[in-house]
Design an enzyme around this catalytic site. Structure first.
Site, short mmCIF file in Angstrom:
data_model
loop_
_atom_site.label_atom_id
_atom_site.label_comp_id
_atom_site.label_asym_id
_atom_site.label_seq_id
_atom_site.Cartn_x
_atom_site.Cartn_y
_atom_site.Cartn_z
N CYS A 194 1.63 -2.79 15.38
CA CYS A 194 1.64 -2.45 13.95
C CYS A 194 0.98 -3.54 13.11
CB CYS A 194 3.08 -2.22 13.50
SG CYS A 194 3.25 -2.01 11.72
N CYS B 42 6.64 -7.01 7.07
CA CYS B 42 7.80 -6.58 7.85
C CYS B 42 8.11 -7.68 8.86
CB CYS B 42 7.49 -5.27 8.59
SG CYS B 42 8.92 -4.66 9.52
N CYS C 195 6.67 -5.43 15.49
CA CYS C 195 6.24 -4.50 16.53
C CYS C 195 4.78 -4.82 16.86
CB CYS C 195 6.36 -3.05 16.05
SG CYS C 195 8.04 -2.62 15.60
N GLU D 97 0.81 -1.21 0.00
CA GLU D 97 0.00 0.00 0.00
C GLU D 97 0.85 1.26 0.00
OE1 GLU D 97 -4.23 -1.37 1.76
OE2 GLU D 97 -2.72 -0.99 3.29
N CYS E 231 3.44 8.45 1.15
CA CYS E 231 3.97 7.48 2.12
C CYS E 231 4.24 6.18 1.35
CB CYS E 231 2.93 7.30 3.23
SG CYS E 231 3.42 6.12 4.48
N CYS F 241 -1.44 5.78 9.71
CA CYS F 241 -0.20 5.11 10.14
C CYS F 241 -0.50 3.80 10.83
CB CYS F 241 0.52 5.93 11.20
SG CYS F 241 1.01 7.53 10.68
N1 SAH Z 1 9.26 0.46 9.72
C1 SAH Z 1 9.41 1.85 9.86
C2 SAH Z 1 8.51 2.66 8.94
C3 SAH Z 1 7.06 2.23 8.80
S1 SAH Z 1 5.95 2.45 10.11
C4 SAH Z 1 9.24 2.28 11.29
O1 SAH Z 1 8.78 1.47 12.09
O2 SAH Z 1 9.58 3.41 11.60
C5 SAH Z 1 5.54 4.18 10.14
C6 SAH Z 1 5.17 4.70 11.55
O3 SAH Z 1 3.86 4.27 11.97
C7 SAH Z 1 6.13 4.19 12.62
O4 SAH Z 1 6.48 5.20 13.52
C8 SAH Z 1 5.28 3.15 13.30
O5 SAH Z 1 5.76 2.85 14.56
C9 SAH Z 1 3.92 3.79 13.29
N2 SAH Z 1 2.85 2.84 13.57
C10 SAH Z 1 2.85 1.50 13.43
N3 SAH Z 1 1.67 0.98 13.81
C11 SAH Z 1 0.89 2.01 14.21
C12 SAH Z 1 -0.45 2.12 14.67
N4 SAH Z 1 -1.22 1.03 14.79
N5 SAH Z 1 -0.92 3.34 14.96
C13 SAH Z 1 -0.16 4.44 14.80
N6 SAH Z 1 1.11 4.41 14.35
C14 SAH Z 1 1.63 3.21 14.06
FE1 SF4 Z 2 7.92 -3.06 10.83
FE2 SF4 Z 2 5.62 -1.98 11.64
FE3 SF4 Z 2 7.67 -2.20 13.32
FE4 SF4 Z 2 7.80 -0.41 11.31
S1 SF4 Z 2 6.34 -0.38 13.04
S2 SF4 Z 2 9.39 -1.86 11.97
S3 SF4 Z 2 6.66 -1.55 9.72
S4 SF4 Z 2 6.56 -3.91 12.38
#
Ligand code: SAH
Ligand code: SF4
Length: 378
Positions: free
Chosen positions: A120, A113, A117, A93, A106, A353
């Site tokens: 996420c 990934c 996390c 996406e 974006c 996000c």
């Molecule tokens: N992998 C990279 C970039 C992609 S994520 C990273 O983790 O930085 C982009 C941003 O969205 C990151 O700061 C991530 O932590 C945040 N993010 C992930 N899941 C989210 C959620 N459910 N709600 C709000 N932000 C989230």
């Molecule tokens: Fe991967 Fe999501 Fe963690 Fe970014 S926030 S490193 S996309 S698992």
């Protein structure tokens, strides 16, 4: 699968090499590169200043092959989300966010990934593969093209400021879509170098931001390779909380991460690092966490971007109430930091996000998808 060479995979130096192998001079590579990226043209017949014989040859052996659009959604607030086909069962996406003075894209870097996390949606889906250069830059190529088409149809109107800063709808790129960009290092750096190239998209280093969860050795590599603006997903004021929600913290704990951030600032296009902090109810959102964070960040010139948690099915987390986010922000402001609250955009089309899920055929052998359990309160 097409046998033709995908020219979107080539930076200008690579295109020059490839054309040299076809017996063509370097200035031809420049012309071709400009046609593809600056003017967004895919058909060789339209590239009128290339010799007819070269155009015919290119038609036989090459093509401009961006990822195909599987779906396109427009949010009530003007945000546009695309789902792109990246091979059997896999989709990524890309999101366009229009603002008064800019248009931000974006961009995704991986199919899924591997870093898992807990908050996420992409992380929850597992990992399939890295994206190729052409699939990364292709997201920008298609977005500009589609947005211009929408503008022509009156579906999207650009605000004046944006037209002034960029001839194309996309004036800024954030590598914040699906995936950890620093874990797909080479292709991401190549694609970003094309974003910066004056013969392609001509974006300044300040207008391209890479967001990382903190892959410390690769932050150091990026410093040497292509120091664009850096955002770091911190999300916690200490290692105990960070390790519970971000497994990568066990490999690269906060002290090491902040040290790498400081080193990066020697060459960064901005004189601060943006720290992203997703507000998770009852996990990292208490006033004492804000004070701890303020103390922690004394070590690095920092700007904090507080992100309201965007829910997705079975995430196990809840969004912090707005007044509590404001209180958290106030603590940081009082401590002298620039702290902003990210406006949630496009959540009616699941484009906010952390909501990007695409379609991922998970190929990871995961021990177990560890569910998050809040620690007992003491
Ligand atoms: N992998 C990279 C970039 C992609 S994520 C990273 O983790 O930085 C982009 C941003 O969205 C990151 O700061 C991530 O932590 C945040 N993010 C992930 N899941 C989210 C959620 N459910 N709600 C709000 N932000 C989230
Ligand atoms: Fe991967 Fe999501 Fe963690 Fe970014 S926030 S490193 S996309 S698992």
């Amino acid at each position: 699968m097409s046998e033709r060479t995908n020219l979107l995979d080539f930076t200008l130096p690579r295109l020059t090499e490839w054309l040299a192998a076809q017996g063509e001079k370097p200035f031809r590579a420049k012309q071709l590169f400009q046609w593809i990226h600056q003017r967004g043209v895919a058909e060789f017949d339209a590239m009128t200043d290339l010799a007819k014989s070269l155009r015919e040859k290119l038609k036989d052996i090459a093509e401009v092959r961006p990822p195909a659009i599987l779906s396109e959604h427009r949010s009530a607030d003007g945000t546009v989300k695309w789902l792109f086909d990246v091979g059997v069962g896999n989709g990524i996406e890309t999101v366009f966010i229009p603002e008064d003075d800019r248009g931000t894209l974006c961009v995704s870097s991986q199919v899924g990934c591997a870093l898992d996390c807990k908050f996420c949606s992409t992380g929850r889906q597992g990992f399939n593969r890295d994206l190729k250069v052409g699939e990364i830059i292709g997201q920008l190529w298609v977005a500009n093209k589609r947005l211009l088409e929408m503008e022509a149809q009156g579906l999207s109107s650009r605000l004046e400021g944006n037209t002034a800063t960029s001839p194309k709808p996309v004036s800024n790129v954030v590598m914040m879509g699906m995936g950890e960009p620093l874990n797909n290092f080479g292709p991401v750096v190549d694609a970003m170098s094309m974003m910066l190239d004056d013969l392609a998209y001509g974006l300044s280093r300040r207008r391209v931001t890479l967001s990382t969860s903190g892959v410390v050795p690769h932050i150091r590599k990026l410093k040497d390779a292509l120091p664009v603006a850096l955002a770091v997903s911190l999300h916690a004021p200490n290692d105990a909380i960070r390790s519970r929600i971000m497994p990568i913290n066990d490999a690269y704990p906060i002290a090491k991460l902040l040290e790498a951030c400081n080193d990066y600032l020697e060459v960064a296009p901005r004189d601060f690092i943006t720290f992203e902090y997703v507000m998770l109810k009852g996990v990292n959102d208490a006033p004492e966490h804000a004070r701890e964070l303020a103390k922690l960040l004394e070590a690095v010139p920092a700007k904090v971007n507080l992100i309201p948690f965007n829910p997705f099915p079975e995430s196990g987390f809840e969004r912090t109430a707005h007044d509590r986010v404001k209180l958290f922000q106030k603590t940081l402001l009082d401590a002298g930091y620039v702290a902003t609250i990210r406006r949630t955009r496009g959540d009616d089309i699941d484009a906010a996000c952390g909501q990007l899920a695409g379609q991922v055929v998970n190929r990871m052998k995961r021990k177990d998808v560890v569910r998050f359990h809040p620690a007992p309160r003491t």
